[in-house]
Design a protein around this motif. Structure first.
Motif, PDB file in Angstrom:
ATOM      1  N   ASN A 216      30.449  39.900  34.570  1.00  0.00           N
ATOM      2  CA  ASN A 216      31.219  38.788  34.008  1.00  0.00           C
ATOM      3  C   ASN A 216      32.492  38.542  34.795  1.00  0.00           C
ATOM      4  O   ASN A 216      32.963  37.406  34.862  1.00  0.00           O
ATOM      5  CB  ASN A 216      31.566  39.044  32.548  1.00  0.00           C
ATOM      6  N   ILE A 217      33.040  39.576  35.379  1.00  0.00           N
ATOM      7  CA  ILE A 217      34.241  39.409  36.197  1.00  0.00           C
ATOM      8  C   ILE A 217      33.876  38.882  37.582  1.00  0.00           C
ATOM      9  O   ILE A 217      34.523  37.976  38.100  1.00  0.00           O
ATOM     10  CB  ILE A 217      35.029  40.727  36.291  1.00  0.00           C
ATOM     11  N   HIS A 218      32.828  39.417  38.186  1.00  0.00           N
ATOM     12  CA  HIS A 218      32.500  39.059  39.565  1.00  0.00           C
ATOM     13  C   HIS A 218      31.568  37.863  39.691  1.00  0.00           C
ATOM     14  O   HIS A 218      31.612  37.167  40.701  1.00  0.00           O
ATOM     15  CB  HIS A 218      31.927  40.276  40.299  1.00  0.00           C
TER      16      HIS A 218
ATOM     17  N   PRO B 158      30.736  35.224  36.886  1.00  0.00           N
ATOM     18  CA  PRO B 158      30.704  34.715  35.514  1.00  0.00           C
ATOM     19  C   PRO B 158      29.713  33.565  35.301  1.00  0.00           C
ATOM     20  O   PRO B 158      29.321  33.308  34.167  1.00  0.00           O
ATOM     21  CB  PRO B 158      32.141  34.257  35.266  1.00  0.00           C
TER      22      PRO B 158
ATOM     23  N   ALA C   6      36.083  39.485  29.414  1.00  0.00           N
ATOM     24  CA  ALA C   6      35.919  39.698  30.857  1.00  0.00           C
ATOM     25  C   ALA C   6      35.916  38.374  31.606  1.00  0.00           C
ATOM     26  O   ALA C   6      36.505  38.271  32.690  1.00  0.00           O
ATOM     27  CB  ALA C   6      34.629  40.460  31.126  1.00  0.00           C
ATOM     28  N   MET C   7      35.274  37.368  31.033  1.00  0.00           N
ATOM     29  CA  MET C   7      35.241  36.065  31.703  1.00  0.00           C
ATOM     30  C   MET C   7      36.616  35.413  31.720  1.00  0.00           C
ATOM     31  O   MET C   7      36.943  34.660  32.645  1.00  0.00           O
ATOM     32  CB  MET C   7      34.222  35.156  31.034  1.00  0.00           C
TER      33      MET C   7
ATOM     34  N   HIS D  16      38.348  36.915  34.799  1.00  0.00           N
ATOM     35  CA  HIS D  16      37.571  37.004  36.039  1.00  0.00           C
ATOM     36  C   HIS D  16      38.338  36.555  37.281  1.00  0.00           C
ATOM     37  O   HIS D  16      38.007  36.962  38.384  1.00  0.00           O
ATOM     38  CB  HIS D  16      36.245  36.250  35.912  1.00  0.00           C
ATOM     39  N   ARG D  17      39.344  35.735  37.152  1.00  0.00           N
ATOM     40  CA  ARG D  17      40.120  35.336  38.325  1.00  0.00           C
ATOM     41  C   ARG D  17      41.246  36.314  38.627  1.00  0.00           C
ATOM     42  O   ARG D  17      41.746  36.379  39.744  1.00  0.00           O
ATOM     43  CB  ARG D  17      40.710  33.944  38.125  1.00  0.00           C
TER      44      ARG D  17
END
Length: 169
Positions: free
Chosen positions: A48-50, A52, A89-90, A93-94
């Motif tokens: 979700n971080i890398h 999304p 997490a989303m 993500h940035r």
């Protein structure tokens, strides 16, 4: 400062494989070992971080329902926790990839503890007993696995497309 890599696009097949592998690791009979990490939560937060756009809240909900069925727990307990985990997490993500590893771990620790707290609140809401503060050990153990997940799950993206000994990337 660690070296910056130009990452290749993430393969859908590799993301799917890693999510299924994390699900299978959660299905293993760990018994009553305290502090066993939640591998599914780790994989969901990582992707979700890398990525999304490839791994979203719907996938987290689906895997949560599957874990609820497997654990014979209250239907929706893990689904709710993983959905909130993915949303958190989303929303980060940035921000998270720009930090060094210790700061990344400090960013994801509250997410994993929140997921543990949500399952605890659901458990208490239906009349369960408080299991003790050891309930939050899996969230801490999952956070400690974050550097290993970063190393393993980004490894296929770090390789060069065209190997050139004169111009390494």
């Amino acid at each position: 400062m660690p070296p910056q890599y130009l990452l290749l696009p993430a393969s859908r097949a590799f993301i799917t494989f890693s999510l299924i592998a994390a699900f299978v690791l959660n299905l293993l009979p760990w018994g009553r070992i305290p502090g066993v990490p939640d591998f599914m939560a780790l994989a969901l937060v990582f992707w979700n971080i890398h990525q999304p756009r490839m791994v979203g809240i719907g996938i987290a909900f689906l895997f949560g329902l599957l874990l609820d069925v497997h654990d014979a727990s209250l239907l929706g307990q893990h689904a709710l926790a993983y959905t909130l985990l993915s949303y958190g997490a989303m929303s980060l993500h940035r921000r998270v990839p720009w930090f060094e590893m210790p700061a990344q771990m400090l960013h994801v620790l509250p997410l994993f503890l929140l997921a543990q707290a949500v399952t605890l609140v659901v458990r208490l809401a239906v009349g369960g007993d408080f299991p003790g503060w050891g309930w939050f050990l899996p969230g801490i153990a999952t956070t400690l696995l974050w550097p290993l997940a970063d190393l393993l799950l980004l490894a296929p993206q770090r390789r060069a497309v065209d190997r050139d000994e004169n111009r390494p990337i």
